[in-house]
Design a protein around this motif. Structure first.
Motif, PDB file in Angstrom:
ATOM      1  N   PHE A  34       7.063  17.957 -10.208  1.00  0.00           N
ATOM      2  CA  PHE A  34       5.966  18.881 -10.495  1.00  0.00           C
ATOM      3  C   PHE A  34       4.773  18.693  -9.558  1.00  0.00           C
ATOM      4  O   PHE A  34       4.009  19.614  -9.326  1.00  0.00           O
ATOM      5  CB  PHE A  34       5.526  18.745 -11.952  1.00  0.00           C
ATOM      6  N   ALA A  35       4.611  17.492  -9.039  1.00  0.00           N
ATOM      7  CA  ALA A  35       3.462  17.243  -8.164  1.00  0.00           C
ATOM      8  C   ALA A  35       3.773  17.512  -6.697  1.00  0.00           C
ATOM      9  O   ALA A  35       2.863  17.618  -5.887  1.00  0.00           O
ATOM     10  CB  ALA A  35       2.977  15.796  -8.328  1.00  0.00           C
ATOM     11  N   SER A  36       5.041  17.627  -6.353  1.00  0.00           N
ATOM     12  CA  SER A  36       5.383  17.597  -4.923  1.00  0.00           C
ATOM     13  C   SER A  36       5.646  18.975  -4.338  1.00  0.00           C
ATOM     14  O   SER A  36       6.185  19.080  -3.237  1.00  0.00           O
ATOM     15  CB  SER A  36       6.611  16.711  -4.709  1.00  0.00           C
ATOM     16  N   HIS A  44       0.821  -1.207   0.000  1.00  0.00           N
ATOM     17  CA  HIS A  44       0.000   0.000   0.000  1.00  0.00           C
ATOM     18  C   HIS A  44       0.857   1.260   0.000  1.00  0.00           C
ATOM     19  O   HIS A  44       0.364   2.346  -0.262  1.00  0.00           O
ATOM     20  CB  HIS A  44      -0.911   0.005   1.221  1.00  0.00           C
ATOM     21  N   PHE A  45       2.146   1.104   0.286  1.00  0.00           N
ATOM     22  CA  PHE A  45       3.013   2.272   0.432  1.00  0.00           C
ATOM     23  C   PHE A  45       3.134   3.102  -0.857  1.00  0.00           C
ATOM     24  O   PHE A  45       2.847   4.321  -0.835  1.00  0.00           O
ATOM     25  CB  PHE A  45       4.383   1.816   0.964  1.00  0.00           C
ATOM     26  N   PRO A  46       3.512   2.511  -1.995  1.00  0.00           N
ATOM     27  CA  PRO A  46       3.653   3.349  -3.186  1.00  0.00           C
ATOM     28  C   PRO A  46       2.375   4.087  -3.608  1.00  0.00           C
ATOM     29  O   PRO A  46       2.422   5.302  -3.804  1.00  0.00           O
ATOM     30  CB  PRO A  46       4.141   2.361  -4.248  1.00  0.00           C
ATOM     31  N   PRO A  47       1.231   3.394  -3.701  1.00  0.00           N
ATOM     32  CA  PRO A  47       0.038   4.161  -4.089  1.00  0.00           C
ATOM     33  C   PRO A  47      -0.342   5.235  -3.080  1.00  0.00           C
ATOM     34  O   PRO A  47      -0.724   6.339  -3.472  1.00  0.00           O
ATOM     35  CB  PRO A  47      -1.069   3.108  -4.192  1.00  0.00           C
ATOM     36  N   ILE A  48      -0.238   4.927  -1.803  1.00  0.00           N
ATOM     37  CA  ILE A  48      -0.614   5.942  -0.812  1.00  0.00           C
ATOM     38  C   ILE A  48       0.311   7.152  -0.904  1.00  0.00           C
ATOM     39  O   ILE A  48      -0.126   8.295  -0.819  1.00  0.00           O
ATOM     40  CB  ILE A  48      -0.608   5.349   0.617  1.00  0.00           C
ATOM     41  N   TRP A  49       1.594   6.898  -1.123  1.00  0.00           N
ATOM     42  CA  TRP A  49       2.526   8.024  -1.188  1.00  0.00           C
ATOM     43  C   TRP A  49       2.239   8.881  -2.414  1.00  0.00           C
ATOM     44  O   TRP A  49       2.227  10.111  -2.335  1.00  0.00           O
ATOM     45  CB  TRP A  49       3.969   7.511  -1.167  1.00  0.00           C
ATOM     46  N   PHE A  50       1.996   8.247  -3.552  1.00  0.00           N
ATOM     47  CA  PHE A  50       1.628   9.002  -4.752  1.00  0.00           C
ATOM     48  C   PHE A  50       0.402   9.872  -4.492  1.00  0.00           C
ATOM     49  O   PHE A  50       0.345  11.037  -4.862  1.00  0.00           O
ATOM     50  CB  PHE A  50       1.344   8.048  -5.909  1.00  0.00           C
ATOM     51  N   ARG A  51      -0.579   9.300  -3.853  1.00  0.00           N
ATOM     52  CA  ARG A  51      -1.817  10.031  -3.603  1.00  0.00           C
ATOM     53  C   ARG A  51      -1.581  11.169  -2.631  1.00  0.00           C
ATOM     54  O   ARG A  51      -2.133  12.265  -2.790  1.00  0.00           O
ATOM     55  CB  ARG A  51      -2.878   9.090  -3.049  1.00  0.00           C
ATOM     56  N   ASN A  69       7.056  22.181   0.292  1.00  0.00           N
ATOM     57  CA  ASN A  69       6.768  23.340   1.129  1.00  0.00           C
ATOM     58  C   ASN A  69       6.636  22.962   2.596  1.00  0.00           C
ATOM     59  O   ASN A  69       7.168  23.621   3.472  1.00  0.00           O
ATOM     60  CB  ASN A  69       5.452  23.985   0.689  1.00  0.00           C
ATOM     61  N   ARG A  70       5.914  21.869   2.823  1.00  0.00           N
ATOM     62  CA  ARG A  70       5.695  21.439   4.197  1.00  0.00           C
ATOM     63  C   ARG A  70       6.994  21.031   4.872  1.00  0.00           C
ATOM     64  O   ARG A  70       7.169  21.224   6.068  1.00  0.00           O
ATOM     65  CB  ARG A  70       4.730  20.253   4.233  1.00  0.00           C
ATOM     66  N   LEU A  71       7.898  20.433   4.097  1.00  0.00           N
ATOM     67  CA  LEU A  71       9.194  20.069   4.671  1.00  0.00           C
ATOM     68  C   LEU A  71      10.000  21.340   4.926  1.00  0.00           C
ATOM     69  O   LEU A  71      10.655  21.469   5.960  1.00  0.00           O
ATOM     70  CB  LEU A  71       9.958  19.149   3.720  1.00  0.00           C
ATOM     71  N   GLY A  72       9.924  22.273   3.986  1.00  0.00           N
ATOM     72  CA  GLY A  72      10.696  23.500   4.105  1.00  0.00           C
ATOM     73  C   GLY A  72      10.265  24.346   5.273  1.00  0.00           C
ATOM     74  O   GLY A  72      11.088  24.917   5.983  1.00  0.00           O
ATOM     75  N   HIS A  73       8.956  24.383   5.514  1.00  0.00           N
ATOM     76  CA  HIS A  73       8.441  25.175   6.621  1.00  0.00           C
ATOM     77  C   HIS A  73       9.116  24.837   7.932  1.00  0.00           C
ATOM     78  O   HIS A  73       9.332  25.679   8.789  1.00  0.00           O
ATOM     79  CB  HIS A  73       6.928  24.939   6.782  1.00  0.00           C
ATOM     80  N   ARG A  74       9.439  23.583   8.074  1.00  0.00           N
ATOM     81  CA  ARG A  74      10.032  23.148   9.334  1.00  0.00           C
ATOM     82  C   ARG A  74      11.536  23.392   9.332  1.00  0.00           C
ATOM     83  O   ARG A  74      12.226  23.052  10.277  1.00  0.00           O
ATOM     84  CB  ARG A  74       9.720  21.676   9.591  1.00  0.00           C
ATOM     85  N   GLY A 125      -0.828  17.283  -1.826  1.00  0.00           N
ATOM     86  CA  GLY A 125      -0.014  18.367  -1.287  1.00  0.00           C
ATOM     87  C   GLY A 125       0.511  18.097   0.107  1.00  0.00           C
ATOM     88  O   GLY A 125       0.958  19.005   0.795  1.00  0.00           O
ATOM     89  N   GLY A 126       0.452  16.848   0.536  1.00  0.00           N
ATOM     90  CA  GLY A 126       0.964  16.505   1.868  1.00  0.00           C
ATOM     91  C   GLY A 126       0.085  17.003   3.004  1.00  0.00           C
ATOM     92  O   GLY A 126       0.544  17.135   4.137  1.00  0.00           O
ATOM     93  N   ARG A 127      -1.192  17.240   2.676  1.00  0.00           N
ATOM     94  CA  ARG A 127      -2.133  17.787   3.678  1.00  0.00           C
ATOM     95  C   ARG A 127      -2.190  16.990   4.972  1.00  0.00           C
ATOM     96  O   ARG A 127      -2.465  17.532   6.042  1.00  0.00           O
ATOM     97  CB  ARG A 127      -3.549  17.781   3.083  1.00  0.00           C
ATOM     98  N   HIS A 128      -1.982  15.664   4.858  1.00  0.00           N
ATOM     99  CA  HIS A 128      -2.211  14.818   6.031  1.00  0.00           C
ATOM    100  C   HIS A 128      -0.934  14.468   6.777  1.00  0.00           C
ATOM    101  O   HIS A 128      -0.949  13.626   7.678  1.00  0.00           O
ATOM    102  CB  HIS A 128      -2.922  13.533   5.612  1.00  0.00           C
ATOM    103  N   LEU A 129       0.198  15.069   6.383  1.00  0.00           N
ATOM    104  CA  LEU A 129       1.463  14.737   7.038  1.00  0.00           C
ATOM    105  C   LEU A 129       1.586  15.523   8.341  1.00  0.00           C
ATOM    106  O   LEU A 129       1.606  16.750   8.327  1.00  0.00           O
ATOM    107  CB  LEU A 129       2.634  15.083   6.112  1.00  0.00           C
ATOM    108  N   ASP A 130       1.668  14.816   9.442  1.00  0.00           N
ATOM    109  CA  ASP A 130       1.845  15.529  10.699  1.00  0.00           C
ATOM    110  C   ASP A 130       3.336  15.760  10.971  1.00  0.00           C
ATOM    111  O   ASP A 130       4.200  15.339  10.195  1.00  0.00           O
ATOM    112  CB  ASP A 130       1.170  14.792  11.861  1.00  0.00           C
ATOM    113  N   ALA A 131       3.636  16.422  12.064  1.00  0.00           N
ATOM    114  CA  ALA A 131       5.020  16.838  12.328  1.00  0.00           C
ATOM    115  C   ALA A 131       5.956  15.642  12.424  1.00  0.00           C
ATOM    116  O   ALA A 131       7.072  15.665  11.881  1.00  0.00           O
ATOM    117  CB  ALA A 131       5.078  17.663  13.618  1.00  0.00           C
TER     118      ALA A 131
END
Lengths: 212, 212
Positions: free
Chosen positions: B169-171, A105-112, B176-181, A117-123
DNA sequence: GTCTATAAATAGATAGAC
DNA sequence: GTCTATCTATTTATAGAC
């Protein structure tokens, strides 16, 4: 937050949910995933999701964190090992491949998640990602110090490794669809070939005897 | 099925819907996209979606087809041009980059569709994808014939080009989220650097004076 | 820890007037 | 071509019994 064991009958309801959710998020994305389907796939009552996790989003964030924690750990060990820089690059590539296979599940989830835009990445998760890139930077710096590599932005090398690898591991479905139509002669790719190619390409980008 | 012009005031309702839908699918994925939001973003009544398109899925399929048609056309011209093989590879890389920039929704949508296993690719679209890979195969064969390249599976080269480019292009959001930190020193990447690196890497993989 | 029942919002899609 | 109104299904999440 331990990695969920495989869907054993004896796995706890939390582990079963975790693993079922990873599959559902990979196949349908965050918005497309349904907590009903996750619960059904885990053979667990839906209310249990909200007993173990604060929300669908929190469950998804935990899965992201688990993925990158595993990769960061493995890659960190590689960077600290006694290998020479070129072998460390090869091992870095291998580490990503191993992790992508261990958790399909790792590759598809990471692509998605990249697309989101990394909205769900926590600190904590961005910390793991940063440490992965930093490990690669350390390997490169080491090779530069011993005159084996030329200096290259680690993010460039990271992209040249992770881009093709994730694409390969995530694109089985698409490649099948192309193959079905018999149009491309050589749709067959196998893991060792892809890994070897990515290793070659990454080292080619780093070689100090570069052209250009 | 012409590419939608940019959101001009004078654009037809169909064009406005097409363009708004591309943005919505890129940002939220197929399942996450809502026809209500698409209509609102296009400043068009929701029922118009079903006047112009058979369904949400049909609209999405049209967007996929439009993307790959544009890339296939551009790449086909490159393959048939008079350049020498190495320059054709450089132009192939540039073509993907140009198309990804002209349609910012292209990289995220493609990543998401890969993750979905290509479920929404219709026959015409898989045909376009096949022709893109075949064009690359033709360029490689030409270079092999003139002893400039060694023979490499076109899919491997394709992955080494498209993987890193789409990732870059997609990332933007993730970087940005990595840079912010403030954690990674060099999160700054610019388009020319990335394109040049991918060109170098692709040619390195093809060089007949290879090591190994 | 596990369940049933249900609230409250939103989804895709269509009928039919103009 | 464009609109309003609406049907039906599904969504995440919770209250509360056991």
């Amino acid at each position: 937050m331990p990695a969920p064991r495989h869907r054993r009958a004896g796995a706890t309801s939390r582990e079963r949910l975790f693993s079922a959710a990873a599959g559902e998020f990979a196949a349908r994305g965050f918005a497309g995933a349904s907590v009903d389907r996750i619960a059904r796939a885990a053979r667990v009552n839906k209310a249990m999701i909200y007993y173990h996790f604060a929300s669908k989003a929190a469950l998804y964030r935990d899965i992201l964190r688990d993925m990158f924690e595993a990769v960061a750990t493995r890659v960190g060990e590689t960077a600290r090992s006694g290998m020479d820089p070129a072998d460390k690059i090869r091992a870095f590539v291998e580490a990503i491949a191993v992790e992508a296979e261990a958790r399909p599940h790792f590759p598809p989830i990471w692509f998605r998640e990249v697309a989101e835009g990394g909205r769900h990445l926590d600190a904590r998760t961005t910390g793991h990602i940063t440490s992965i890139i930093r490990a690669l930077g350390t390997i490169i710096a080491e090779g530069v110090a011993t005159k084996h590599f030329r200096p290259v932005n680690p993010l460039l090398v990271h992209g040249a490794i992770v881009g093709p690898l994730l694409l390969y591991f995530a694109s089985g479905g698409v490649r099948n669809r192309l193959g079905h139509r018999g149009v491309t002669g050589a749709v067959r790719l196998d893991r060792p070939t892809v890994v070897a190619h990515v290793q070659r390409v990454a080292l080619g980008a780093l070689e100090s005897s570069g052209h250009e």
